[in-house]
Design a protein around this motif. Structure first.
Motif, PDB file in Angstrom:
ATOM      1  N   ALA A  23      19.322-107.781 -37.007  1.00 33.47           N
ATOM      2  CA  ALA A  23      19.942-106.481 -36.743  1.00 33.47           C
ATOM      3  C   ALA A  23      21.270-106.611 -36.011  1.00 33.47           C
ATOM      4  CB  ALA A  23      18.985-105.616 -35.916  1.00 33.47           C
ATOM      5  N   ALA A  24      21.725-107.852 -35.811  1.00 29.99           N
ATOM      6  CA  ALA A  24      22.964-108.065 -35.048  1.00 29.99           C
ATOM      7  C   ALA A  24      24.177-107.594 -35.842  1.00 29.99           C
ATOM      8  CB  ALA A  24      23.112-109.539 -34.692  1.00 29.99           C
ATOM      9  N   PRO A  25      25.158-106.979 -35.200  1.00 24.79           N
ATOM     10  CA  PRO A  25      26.364-106.555 -35.913  1.00 24.79           C
ATOM     11  C   PRO A  25      27.168-107.765 -36.368  1.00 24.79           C
ATOM     12  CG  PRO A  25      26.626-106.242 -33.548  1.00 24.79           C
ATOM     13  CD  PRO A  25      25.196-106.637 -33.762  1.00 24.79           C
ATOM     14  N   LYS A  29      28.159-111.908 -34.609  1.00 22.29           N
ATOM     15  CA  LYS A  29      27.939-113.193 -35.279  1.00 22.29           C
ATOM     16  C   LYS A  29      29.268-113.906 -35.505  1.00 22.29           C
ATOM     17  CE  LYS A  29      25.480-111.265 -38.618  1.00 22.29           C
ATOM     18  NZ  LYS A  29      24.673-111.140 -39.863  1.00 22.29           N
ATOM     19  N   ASN A  30      30.267-113.161 -35.925  1.00 23.36           N
ATOM     20  CA  ASN A  30      31.579-113.770 -36.164  1.00 23.36           C
ATOM     21  C   ASN A  30      32.212-114.265 -34.871  1.00 23.36           C
ATOM     22  OD1 ASN A  30      31.321-113.209 -38.890  1.00 23.36           O
ATOM     23  ND2 ASN A  30      32.457-111.288 -38.758  1.00 23.36           N
ATOM     24  N   GLN A  31      32.012-113.525 -33.791  1.00 25.03           N
ATOM     25  CA  GLN A  31      32.534-113.964 -32.495  1.00 25.03           C
ATOM     26  C   GLN A  31      31.923-115.303 -32.102  1.00 25.03           C
ATOM     27  OE1 GLN A  31      32.025-111.202 -29.175  1.00 25.03           O
ATOM     28  NE2 GLN A  31      32.155-112.905 -27.706  1.00 25.03           N
ATOM     29  N   PRO A  94      26.699-110.517 -45.776  1.00 19.41           N
ATOM     30  CA  PRO A  94      25.843-110.019 -46.853  1.00 19.41           C
ATOM     31  C   PRO A  94      24.664-109.176 -46.382  1.00 19.41           C
ATOM     32  CG  PRO A  94      25.313-112.306 -46.396  1.00 19.41           C
ATOM     33  CD  PRO A  94      26.479-111.947 -45.506  1.00 19.41           C
ATOM     34  N   VAL A  95      24.314-109.316 -45.098  1.00 19.39           N
ATOM     35  CA  VAL A  95      23.094-108.663 -44.605  1.00 19.39           C
ATOM     36  C   VAL A  95      23.262-107.139 -44.629  1.00 19.39           C
ATOM     37  CG1 VAL A  95      21.507-108.423 -42.658  1.00 19.39           C
ATOM     38  CG2 VAL A  95      22.535-110.649 -43.177  1.00 19.39           C
ATOM     39  N   LEU A 139      23.316-118.625 -39.017  1.00 18.87           N
ATOM     40  CA  LEU A 139      23.689-117.533 -38.120  1.00 18.87           C
ATOM     41  C   LEU A 139      24.353-116.397 -38.886  1.00 18.87           C
ATOM     42  CD1 LEU A 139      24.308-116.233 -35.362  1.00 18.87           C
ATOM     43  CD2 LEU A 139      26.313-117.738 -35.208  1.00 18.87           C
ATOM     44  N   LYS A 140      25.327-116.715 -39.736  1.00 20.19           N
ATOM     45  CA  LYS A 140      26.037-115.676 -40.494  1.00 20.19           C
ATOM     46  C   LYS A 140      25.068-114.879 -41.366  1.00 20.19           C
ATOM     47  CE  LYS A 140      29.832-113.775 -42.329  1.00 20.19           C
ATOM     48  NZ  LYS A 140      31.013-113.224 -41.649  1.00 20.19           N
TER      49      LYS A 140
END
Length: 417
Positions: A23-25, A29-31, A94-95, A139-140
């Motif tokens: 559910a992470a934005p 994840k990119n950070q 993609p999530v 992670l991504k």
């Protein structure tokens, strides 16, 4: 064998973290990925020091030059990792994507939502760069990952995982999303294979023995690749200079990798001209040649055995065979290939298309080196491995390959008649 309480605790922590990640934005994840890229540079000296401990122990243990090459963390390796991390961060997340939305006759909207796989067990050997690549992709895609690296890379892997956990924490994500199994004992592999219900998928990446062990023992799905018995077919119409260049690059640029060239098939019509050129170039690259009877009649080469056609050398050895047609080349590849990477050099358009259609491999190339069967080279940013099975993924596995889909339906009170 049952898992130890310690390993179960790691897996349980990973499952808890996976729920958070799902559910992470995308921003968080990119950070984390970009912070890892920065830390690879900021902590470069500490990483090299940890890697040097592994290299010294590996040299003392008598590891081959090929294995030492896979183990080494160089400036170039870290630069490639940084580039890959930034590419993965820039990719669309993609999530949560809904694909193929259709409206049924009763007005119900039905589609497939892309979701994480959950918790991935990653078992691999002597490749510390794989620690970062696998973790970044996982992670991504919103997955947690439990890493079991080889004992040769223990210090390197430990330093890299600590770095990535710090990046996760800075981004407000659970550090337990990336964990290193706290032992290099071989029993941990079997324990992971038996963690059904805690691990959703296992990906083994290494030698044939490791992959067969995991496939035999795992109580959950396995994504793996067979050996890279990779061929180059030099067609009658091939540009010979280009074919030599591709063959040398495929074999000698980095022979220890699974996407390196192992066999060359040469059309008999050009063999008398092409093989001396190939032999000269391979001698200059210190490659030992083995060949069938017709090859040995044209150039100096060691006679090939039946086992040579089936062997992935991962070394500066190349086996060559003269064939009379495209059909014979296709038959040979079907018999001895490992569904990994296959190449044709040709200027004949119909032959190129037929090769692309009929060869069964995770990547089929026309007039290009087999070394391109790599997630980074194919635009995935990185890869967690190359799958030679056909269910779920075939070829390099990037972010999208580490997700699956579930059906979703949007209604306005519809009930079934």
């Amino acid at each position: 064998m049952t898992a130890t309480p310690e390993l179960k605790a790691y897996a349980l922590a990973a499952r808890t973290a996976a729920r958070v990640l799902s559910a992470a934005p995308p921003r968080a994840k990119n950070q984390a990925l970009l912070t890892v890229a920065e830390l690879l540079l900021a902590q470069q000296e500490a990483l090299f020091a940890a890697n040097q401990k592994d290299l010294e122990a590996a040299q003392a243990a008598g590891l081959s030059l090929a294995k030492l090459d896979r183990l080494r963390l160089s400036e170039k390796v870290l630069e490639d990792l940084q580039t890959g991390l930034r590419q993965v961060a820039q990719m669309p997340d993609p999530v949560g994507e809904i694909e193929g939305l259709q409206i049924r006759p009763n007005g119900l909207q039905v589609g497939r939502m892309r979701v994480p796989l959950g918790v991935i067990g990653f078992i691999y050997e002597s490749r510390p760069n794989a620690t970062v690549e696998a973790s970044a992709l996982s992670l991504k895609a919103g997955n947690a990952i439990l890493l079991r690296g080889g004992k040769e890379a223990w210090h390197s892997n430990k330093a890299l995982v600590q770095l990535m956990q710090a990046a996760l924490q800075e981004a407000g994500l659970p550090p337990e999303a990336i964990q290193l199994v706290p032992t290099t004992d071989r029993s941990a592999i079997l324990e992971m294979c038996h963690l059904a219900g805690l691990l959703d998928l296992i990906i083994p990446r290494g030698g044939k023995e490791l992959i067969e062990l995991v496939q035999r023992e795992a109580r959950m799905p396995v994504l793996a690749h067979a050996e890279g018995v990779n061929h180059l077919f030099v067609d009658q119409s091939a540009d010979l200079e280009s074919a030599v260049r591709i063959a040398v690059n495929g074999k000698a640029q980095r022979p220890s990798t699974c996407n390196s060239l192992e066999k060359v098939l040469v059309h008999s019509a050009i063999a008398p001209v092409f093989l001396p050129r190939l032999a000269q170039a391979m001698r200059e690259a210190n490659v030992e040649l083995r060949g069938d009877e017709r090859t040995c009649a044209l150039i100096e080469a060691r006679p090939a055995t039946e086992q040579d056609w089936r062997t992935e050398y991962l070394d500066l050895i190349l086996t060559v065979k003269v064939v009379d047609s495209l059909e014979e080349a296709l038959e040979h590849i079907a018999r001895y290939g490992s569904h990994h990477t296959e190449v044709i050099c040709t200027e004949h358009h119909a032959h190129a298309l037929r090769f692309l259609r009929e060869v069964d491999a995770s990547l089929v190339l026309v007039n290009a080196s087999p070394r391109f069967n790599d997630g980074f080279q194919l635009g995935l940013g990185a890869e967690i491995g190359i799958s030679t099975s056909k269910l779920h993924a075939y070829g390099p596995m990037g972010v999208k390959e580490l997700t699956t889909t579930k059906f979703v339906a949007l209604g306005q009170g519809q009930v079934r008649d």
